[in-house]
Design a protein around this motif. Structure first.
Motif, PDB file in Angstrom:
ATOM      1  N   LEU A 155       0.845  -1.190   0.000  1.00  0.00           N
ATOM      2  CA  LEU A 155       0.000   0.000   0.000  1.00  0.00           C
ATOM      3  C   LEU A 155       0.876   1.235   0.000  1.00  0.00           C
ATOM      4  O   LEU A 155       1.793   1.358   0.821  1.00  0.00           O
ATOM      5  CB  LEU A 155      -0.907   0.017   1.243  1.00  0.00           C
ATOM      6  CG  LEU A 155      -1.678  -1.273   1.565  1.00  0.00           C
ATOM      7  CD1 LEU A 155      -2.481  -1.095   2.843  1.00  0.00           C
ATOM      8  CD2 LEU A 155      -2.586  -1.674   0.407  1.00  0.00           C
ATOM      9  N   GLN A 156       0.606   2.149  -0.931  1.00  0.00           N
ATOM     10  CA  GLN A 156       1.391   3.375  -1.032  1.00  0.00           C
ATOM     11  C   GLN A 156       0.497   4.564  -1.352  1.00  0.00           C
ATOM     12  O   GLN A 156      -0.556   4.409  -1.991  1.00  0.00           O
ATOM     13  CB  GLN A 156       2.454   3.242  -2.129  1.00  0.00           C
ATOM     14  CG  GLN A 156       3.542   2.239  -1.839  1.00  0.00           C
ATOM     15  CD  GLN A 156       4.637   2.249  -2.883  1.00  0.00           C
ATOM     16  OE1 GLN A 156       4.535   2.931  -3.910  1.00  0.00           O
ATOM     17  NE2 GLN A 156       5.694   1.496  -2.653  1.00  0.00           N
ATOM     18  N   PRO A 157       0.903   5.785  -0.930  1.00  0.00           N
ATOM     19  CA  PRO A 157       0.172   6.990  -1.311  1.00  0.00           C
ATOM     20  C   PRO A 157       0.307   7.253  -2.805  1.00  0.00           C
ATOM     21  O   PRO A 157       1.208   6.708  -3.462  1.00  0.00           O
ATOM     22  CB  PRO A 157       0.852   8.098  -0.491  1.00  0.00           C
ATOM     23  CG  PRO A 157       1.648   7.398   0.548  1.00  0.00           C
ATOM     24  CD  PRO A 157       2.032   6.077  -0.028  1.00  0.00           C
ATOM     25  N   PRO A 158      -0.540   8.097  -3.369  1.00  0.00           N
ATOM     26  CA  PRO A 158      -0.465   8.393  -4.806  1.00  0.00           C
ATOM     27  C   PRO A 158       0.857   9.070  -5.179  1.00  0.00           C
ATOM     28  O   PRO A 158       1.486   9.743  -4.360  1.00  0.00           O
ATOM     29  CB  PRO A 158      -1.652   9.343  -5.036  1.00  0.00           C
ATOM     30  CG  PRO A 158      -2.561   9.139  -3.882  1.00  0.00           C
ATOM     31  CD  PRO A 158      -1.691   8.775  -2.719  1.00  0.00           C
ATOM     32  N   CYS A 232      -2.340  -1.427  -3.591  1.00  0.00           N
ATOM     33  CA  CYS A 232      -3.135  -0.204  -3.730  1.00  0.00           C
ATOM     34  C   CYS A 232      -2.197   0.992  -3.646  1.00  0.00           C
ATOM     35  O   CYS A 232      -1.413   1.108  -2.699  1.00  0.00           O
ATOM     36  CB  CYS A 232      -4.208  -0.117  -2.644  1.00  0.00           C
ATOM     37  SG  CYS A 232      -5.289   1.330  -2.840  1.00  0.00           S
ATOM     38  N   PHE A 233      -2.289   1.884  -4.629  1.00  0.00           N
ATOM     39  CA  PHE A 233      -1.380   3.015  -4.720  1.00  0.00           C
ATOM     40  C   PHE A 233      -2.120   4.344  -4.587  1.00  0.00           C
ATOM     41  O   PHE A 233      -1.765   5.343  -5.213  1.00  0.00           O
ATOM     42  CB  PHE A 233      -0.609   2.931  -6.042  1.00  0.00           C
ATOM     43  CG  PHE A 233       0.143   1.639  -6.178  1.00  0.00           C
ATOM     44  CD1 PHE A 233       1.325   1.436  -5.485  1.00  0.00           C
ATOM     45  CD2 PHE A 233      -0.362   0.600  -6.948  1.00  0.00           C
ATOM     46  CE1 PHE A 233       2.016   0.227  -5.570  1.00  0.00           C
ATOM     47  CE2 PHE A 233       0.321  -0.611  -7.048  1.00  0.00           C
ATOM     48  CZ  PHE A 233       1.510  -0.790  -6.357  1.00  0.00           C
ATOM     49  N   ALA A 241       2.057   0.462   3.628  1.00  0.00           N
ATOM     50  CA  ALA A 241       2.385  -0.868   4.153  1.00  0.00           C
ATOM     51  C   ALA A 241       3.153  -1.673   3.122  1.00  0.00           C
ATOM     52  O   ALA A 241       2.964  -1.518   1.912  1.00  0.00           O
ATOM     53  CB  ALA A 241       1.116  -1.617   4.555  1.00  0.00           C
ATOM     54  N   ASP A 242       4.028  -2.522   3.619  1.00  0.00           N
ATOM     55  CA  ASP A 242       4.781  -3.483   2.817  1.00  0.00           C
ATOM     56  C   ASP A 242       4.962  -4.704   3.700  1.00  0.00           C
ATOM     57  O   ASP A 242       5.895  -4.771   4.497  1.00  0.00           O
ATOM     58  CB  ASP A 242       6.129  -2.894   2.398  1.00  0.00           C
ATOM     59  CG  ASP A 242       7.082  -3.929   1.784  1.00  0.00           C
ATOM     60  OD1 ASP A 242       6.611  -5.029   1.439  1.00  0.00           O
ATOM     61  OD2 ASP A 242       8.285  -3.631   1.661  1.00  0.00           O
ATOM     62  N   VAL A 243       4.064  -5.671   3.580  1.00  0.00           N
ATOM     63  CA  VAL A 243       4.129  -6.823   4.472  1.00  0.00           C
ATOM     64  C   VAL A 243       3.659  -8.081   3.752  1.00  0.00           C
ATOM     65  O   VAL A 243       2.677  -8.067   3.015  1.00  0.00           O
ATOM     66  CB  VAL A 243       3.286  -6.592   5.748  1.00  0.00           C
ATOM     67  CG1 VAL A 243       1.825  -6.330   5.410  1.00  0.00           C
ATOM     68  CG2 VAL A 243       3.416  -7.763   6.712  1.00  0.00           C
ATOM     69  N   CYS A 244       4.415  -9.142   3.961  1.00  0.00           N
ATOM     70  CA  CYS A 244       4.035 -10.458   3.471  1.00  0.00           C
ATOM     71  C   CYS A 244       4.089 -11.410   4.652  1.00  0.00           C
ATOM     72  O   CYS A 244       5.080 -11.428   5.391  1.00  0.00           O
ATOM     73  CB  CYS A 244       4.977 -10.925   2.371  1.00  0.00           C
ATOM     74  SG  CYS A 244       4.557 -12.551   1.683  1.00  0.00           S
ATOM     75  N   GLU A 245       3.031 -12.172   4.837  1.00  0.00           N
ATOM     76  CA  GLU A 245       2.965 -13.110   5.964  1.00  0.00           C
ATOM     77  C   GLU A 245       2.685 -14.507   5.434  1.00  0.00           C
ATOM     78  O   GLU A 245       1.677 -14.738   4.760  1.00  0.00           O
ATOM     79  CB  GLU A 245       1.877 -12.682   6.941  1.00  0.00           C
ATOM     80  CG  GLU A 245       1.908 -13.450   8.252  1.00  0.00           C
ATOM     81  CD  GLU A 245       0.993 -12.836   9.298  1.00  0.00           C
ATOM     82  OE1 GLU A 245       1.484 -12.054  10.137  1.00  0.00           O
ATOM     83  OE2 GLU A 245      -0.219 -13.118   9.255  1.00  0.00           O
ATOM     84  N   ILE A 246       3.598 -15.419   5.734  1.00  0.00           N
ATOM     85  CA  ILE A 246       3.459 -16.817   5.340  1.00  0.00           C
ATOM     86  C   ILE A 246       3.049 -17.604   6.573  1.00  0.00           C
ATOM     87  O   ILE A 246       3.776 -17.622   7.575  1.00  0.00           O
ATOM     88  CB  ILE A 246       4.778 -17.367   4.775  1.00  0.00           C
ATOM     89  CG1 ILE A 246       5.235 -16.538   3.570  1.00  0.00           C
ATOM     90  CG2 ILE A 246       4.619 -18.834   4.381  1.00  0.00           C
ATOM     91  CD1 ILE A 246       6.633 -16.886   3.082  1.00  0.00           C
ATOM     92  N   THR A 247       1.898 -18.237   6.512  1.00  0.00           N
ATOM     93  CA  THR A 247       1.359 -18.974   7.660  1.00  0.00           C
ATOM     94  C   THR A 247       1.459 -20.473   7.426  1.00  0.00           C
ATOM     95  O   THR A 247       1.039 -20.981   6.385  1.00  0.00           O
ATOM     96  CB  THR A 247      -0.103 -18.586   7.910  1.00  0.00           C
ATOM     97  OG1 THR A 247      -0.174 -17.189   8.200  1.00  0.00           O
ATOM     98  CG2 THR A 247      -0.681 -19.366   9.090  1.00  0.00           C
ATOM     99  N   GLY A 248       2.056 -21.156   8.391  1.00  0.00           N
ATOM    100  CA  GLY A 248       2.187 -22.600   8.320  1.00  0.00           C
ATOM    101  C   GLY A 248       1.467 -23.281   9.465  1.00  0.00           C
ATOM    102  O   GLY A 248       0.821 -22.624  10.294  1.00  0.00           O
ATOM    103  N   SER A 249       1.595 -24.590   9.561  1.00  0.00           N
ATOM    104  CA  SER A 249       0.904 -25.361  10.592  1.00  0.00           C
ATOM    105  C   SER A 249       1.506 -25.152  11.980  1.00  0.00           C
ATOM    106  O   SER A 249       0.869 -25.445  12.992  1.00  0.00           O
ATOM    107  CB  SER A 249       0.934 -26.850  10.241  1.00  0.00           C
ATOM    108  OG  SER A 249       2.279 -27.307  10.085  1.00  0.00           O
ATOM    109  N   LEU A 250       2.753 -24.610  12.038  1.00  0.00           N
ATOM    110  CA  LEU A 250       3.419 -24.395  13.328  1.00  0.00           C
ATOM    111  C   LEU A 250       3.676 -22.935  13.651  1.00  0.00           C
ATOM    112  O   LEU A 250       4.020 -22.614  14.801  1.00  0.00           O
ATOM    113  CB  LEU A 250       4.765 -25.142  13.357  1.00  0.00           C
ATOM    114  CG  LEU A 250       4.720 -26.656  13.174  1.00  0.00           C
ATOM    115  CD1 LEU A 250       6.139 -27.224  13.181  1.00  0.00           C
ATOM    116  CD2 LEU A 250       3.880 -27.300  14.275  1.00  0.00           C
ATOM    117  N   GLY A 251       3.539 -22.041  12.683  1.00  0.00           N
ATOM    118  CA  GLY A 251       3.840 -20.641  12.965  1.00  0.00           C
ATOM    119  C   GLY A 251       3.805 -19.790  11.714  1.00  0.00           C
ATOM    120  O   GLY A 251       3.209 -20.168  10.699  1.00  0.00           O
TER     121      GLY A 251
END
Length: 324
Positions: A155-158, A232-233, A241-251
């Motif tokens: 996500l970034q401002p215009p 979204c720009f 925001a700049d975030v990537c979240e990888i979710t697994g069975s343990l964390g």
């Protein structure tokens, strides 16, 4: 061939620090020529960076007998044209991301490289950076168990559309999505492999320029992992925001694609990994590309691999979708 003597087509801003100086800092590599259509700027770049030759014509650089490999750092509009010219001249190519305007164009580049037996590498350089190699290693050793799903937000401002080729679809292939998403989607295919299916929504919400300023995408990978992303720009500065979240069975593993640290959370116990910022972000990749061109290592990002992210971008942004 014992040394790679590089020529750069498009010695613009991206080459000032991110890539250009690195060609003289890796083993068996040197930068011997640069090209830009603006002759004064090409000459200025060559003088400041100590490059022996400069050109204002791409064909002249490609046909320089001293140049035995070419780095194409123009906007995507010219990637296919210059890549094909280099391949025709028998010179290996390192081409910037995104590989080109769309997957159809990427296939033509790949086919030409295969037909002429000329090496082609795409600059998805985050693959060689220590932070992302560590994340990949954690995923492969199942530190967070079996991967369930991935969530990504960019996500970034215009931005002002004036003199910004990145928001001109004819030049960039799209908007800021086409400039930033190749990094993120290439990481996803590098981590998780091929997609079984992909779909998305692309909209020009603000009408500030011709390109879409919001893109959402969903991927089902062949291994069953599910991805959801939104770019979204046009948000407020406080919502950047700049975030990537990888979710697994343990964390979970949570990281920014344009940052220097990530968190590993296993059953509530959190560990932070921090990495030094690289002076030249492409240097580790350029070292591997040089070794590949010298037949000393495998291709760090082949056309076939890069096409995967081009296909995903096309799937997210195509307009001919069923309307209910």
């Amino acid at each position: 061939m014992d040394n790679i003597k590089w020529g750069i087509i498009g010695c613009g801003d991206v080459t000032e620090v991110k890539s250009g100086p690195a060609f003289n800092k890796v083993p068996n590599s040197s930068l011997v020529a640069v090209m830009r259509r603006d002759a004064a700027k090409a000459e200025d770049y060559a003088r400041r960076h100590g490059v022996p030759k400069w050109y204002d014509n791409a064909a002249a650089l490609i046909n320089d007998p001293e140049v035995n490999a070419v780095y194409i750092a123009t906007p995507p509009l010219q990637h296919e044209e210059y890549t094909l010219q280099c391949i025709q001249a028998g010179k290996p190519v390192y081409v910037e991301k995104p590989m080109t305007l769309n997957a159809e164009s990427a296939y033509r580049m790949q086919e030409a490289a295969l037909r002429h037996s000329v090496k082609l590498t795409v600059a998805h350089y985050r693959r060689e950076q220590p932070m992302f190699r560590k994340i990949k290693a954690l995923l492969e050793e199942k530190a967070i168990g079996d991967i369930r799903f991935v969530s990504l937000q960019m996500l970034q401002p215009p931005v002002s559309p004036e003199a910004n080729w990145r928001v001109d679809p004819a030049v960039s292939g799209g908007g800021l999505f086409h400039d930033l998403a190749p990094h993120q989607l290439d990481l996803m295919t590098w981590f998780f492999g091929r997609a079984r299916s992909a779909t998305g929504i692309a909209r020009n919400q603000t009408k500030m320029y011709r390109a879409d300023d919001l893109v959402s995408g969903n991927i089902l990978f062949e291994n069953g992992i599910v991805f959801n992303g939104i770019w979204c720009f046009s948000v407020g500065a406080a919502d950047k925001a700049d975030v990537c979240e990888i979710t697994g069975s343990l964390g979970k593993i949570r990281f920014p694609v344009f940052g220097h640290s990530f968190t590993l959370n296993i059953n509530g116990a959190e560990q932070v990994f921090t990495f030094d910022a690289l002076q030249h972000v492409q240097q580790p990749m350029i070292e591997q590309v040089t070794a590949f061109f010298l037949d000393k290592s495998p291709n760090p990002c082949s056309a076939e691999e890069a096409i995967l992210s081009m296909q995903l971008m096309d799937s997210f942004t195509k307009k001919d979708k069923m309307i209910f």
